[in-house]
Every structure is written in C-alpha cells, then in structure tokens.
Design a protein around this motif. Structure first.
Motif, PDB file in Angstrom:
ATOM      1  N   TYR B  47      41.677  42.210  29.244  1.00 50.55           N
ATOM      2  CA  TYR B  47      41.124  41.730  30.502  1.00 50.55           C
ATOM      3  C   TYR B  47      39.970  40.789  30.192  1.00 50.55           C
ATOM      4  N   TYR B  48      39.670  39.911  31.156  1.00 46.76           N
ATOM      5  CA  TYR B  48      38.482  39.095  31.033  1.00 46.76           C
ATOM      6  C   TYR B  48      37.885  38.849  32.415  1.00 46.76           C
ATOM      7  N   SER B  49      36.599  38.495  32.403  1.00 48.57           N
ATOM      8  CA  SER B  49      35.868  38.279  33.646  1.00 48.57           C
ATOM      9  C   SER B  49      34.973  37.057  33.485  1.00 48.57           C
ATOM     10  N   ASN B  53      32.073  40.700  39.802  1.00 55.28           N
ATOM     11  CA  ASN B  53      33.014  41.103  40.855  1.00 55.28           C
ATOM     12  C   ASN B  53      34.342  40.357  40.810  1.00 55.28           C
ATOM     13  N   ASP B  54      34.659  39.789  39.658  1.00 52.88           N
ATOM     14  CA  ASP B  54      35.952  39.121  39.499  1.00 52.88           C
ATOM     15  C   ASP B  54      36.450  39.309  38.077  1.00 52.88           C
ATOM     16  N   PHE B  55      37.750  39.586  37.903  1.00 51.22           N
ATOM     17  CA  PHE B  55      38.316  39.725  36.576  1.00 51.22           C
ATOM     18  C   PHE B  55      39.813  39.422  36.640  1.00 51.22           C
ATOM     19  N   GLN B  56      40.363  39.074  35.468  1.00 54.18           N
ATOM     20  CA  GLN B  56      41.774  38.721  35.382  1.00 54.18           C
ATOM     21  C   GLN B  56      42.450  39.508  34.270  1.00 54.18           C
ATOM     22  N   LYS B  57      43.742  39.747  34.450  1.00 51.43           N
ATOM     23  CA  LYS B  57      44.521  40.403  33.413  1.00 51.43           C
ATOM     24  C   LYS B  57      44.765  39.453  32.257  1.00 51.43           C
ATOM     25  N   GLY B  58      44.751  40.037  31.061  1.00 52.12           N
ATOM     26  CA  GLY B  58      45.138  39.302  29.877  1.00 52.12           C
ATOM     27  C   GLY B  58      46.600  39.563  29.550  1.00 52.12           C
TER      28      GLY B  58
END
Lengths: 111, 111
Positions: B47-49, B53-58
């Motif tokens: 995962y990364y952010s 309050n926001d993050f994305q799947k790796g």
C-alpha cells in the motif's frame, strides 16, 4: 509496463578486485534511477541516484553508476571492493508516484 | 535526527490473528509506502499513501489494510486473510525525487 531486471542474483568477487552489478530497465519515458544497499536484517540505504545531467553518477562508499539511455542500463561499479561491501544491492526506477525495485543482487566478497 | 521508526523489530503471529506493524516518521514527508520482502523476490508494494486520509493499493494488497490519520503515521495491519504473512516488512517515505528513505524493518513470523 515498467520493469527492472538485475541480471545476476549473486556475484562473488575477491577482496580488492573491481565489481560491476548489472541493471536494465524498460520504460518508454524518462525515469529516475536509483541503487540501494541492504545489509542483513536492515532497511535499504540509498547508494546513488540519477535524476538528470551527467550520466556518470557517484555515490557513497566509493560506488558509481553509469546511465546508458540507448541500452536502458544503469550498471553499478566499484574499482576495489572491501569485505564491508558484503550486502544485497537493489536497482530501482521511479515513475509517477512509485518506485519499482529489481529482485536484488547479493554481493559476496571472497578473502 | 529525522528518520523512520518501525516497531516492533520482530513479531510473531498465531494462525488467524490480526497484527499491526507501526511506522512513524518525523521527516515531514507526504508520501509513505509499505513493502514486503521475501528472499529472491525483491520488494513488492503493498500500500502507499500520498496524503493524509488517502491511500492506494499496491501490487499485493490482499490480506492487508492501512490507515493514514496523521502525516507522521502509516500503520499496516496484516489480517487473517493473508495466508502467507511470514516476511520482512519495510516502510518508506518519499523525499520527492531524492529517493525513498527506509525504516529498519519488521520481521513477521507465523507460529
């Protein structure tokens, strides 16, 4: 898709001999390139980076790397290795907001 | 000194348990990343952010969850849905073109 290939999983070399760790990348756009070193049970430490400008980049611990756009390579070199260089080395390329890592090359220094 | 603190250094998980790995930074970097490292596999992004309050799947997000409630903190939870969680986990922050800064890692073992 962008990828990073480290051509050797392990490289044995005698102490005080020169070494080259090979890295090729695939990308159709300009990239930033990095080499990291990892000592056992530790995180990764940045050795050097290529962002733009001179294609020969000097880093810490006597390492250097040369960016070759035509061959899409970024090989890491050191003229004389020391036992303390025993570690795993990772080549990496950045695109947008992520960095993609190669699978690593383990450098074994022979006495 | 500024840096990244990962804790604990070693963690043992029983089958069916959720565990949380801590990552704290005082570098004032916006972006934070979680990688998983397995022998011979290199680093794979979980995962990364980019902002609070926001993050994305790796690439390998299944069985993991994250939160980013504060700029300084990016904890990773390994859930019971992750069938093979034994690995070395690395947290990193992004210095915007200067390459990632890594923590010293957490080694997770299933017992």
């Amino acid at each position: 898709a962008q990828s990073v290939t480290q051509l050797d999983s392990q490289v044995p070399v005698f102490e005080e001999a020169p070494v080259e760790l090979r890295c090729n990348y695939s990308s159709s756009v300009s990239v930033y390139l990095f080499w990291y070193v990892q000592y056992p049970n530790q995180g990764l430490q940045l050795l050097l980076k290529y962002l733009s400008g001179s294609t020969l980049v000097k880093g810490i611990n006597g390492f250097e790397a040369e960016f070759n756009k035509s061959q899409t390579s970024f090989h890491l070199r050191k003229p004389s290795v020391h036992i303390s260089d025993t570690a795993e080395y990772f080549c990496a390329v950045s695109l947008d907001d992520k960095i993609i890592f190669g699978k690593g090359t383990r450098l074994h220094i022979l006495p | 000194d500024g840096g990244i603190t990962q804790s604990p250094k070693y963690l043992f998980r029983k089958e069916g348990q959720n565990v949380t790995l801590s990552c704290e930074q005082n570098l004032n970097h916006d972006a934070m990343y979680w990688y998983r490292q397995d022998p011979g596999q290199g680093l794979r992004l979980i995962y990364y952010s980019q902002i609070v309050n926001d993050f994305q799947k790796g690439d390998i997000a299944e069985g993991y969850s994250v939160s980013r409630e504060k700029k300084e903190s990016f904890p990773l939870t390994v859930t019971s849905a992750q069938k093979n969680p034994t690995a070395f986990y690395l947290c990193a922050t992004d210095a915007r073109g200067n390459g990632y800064t890594f923590g010293s890692g957490t080694r997770l073992t299933v017992v």
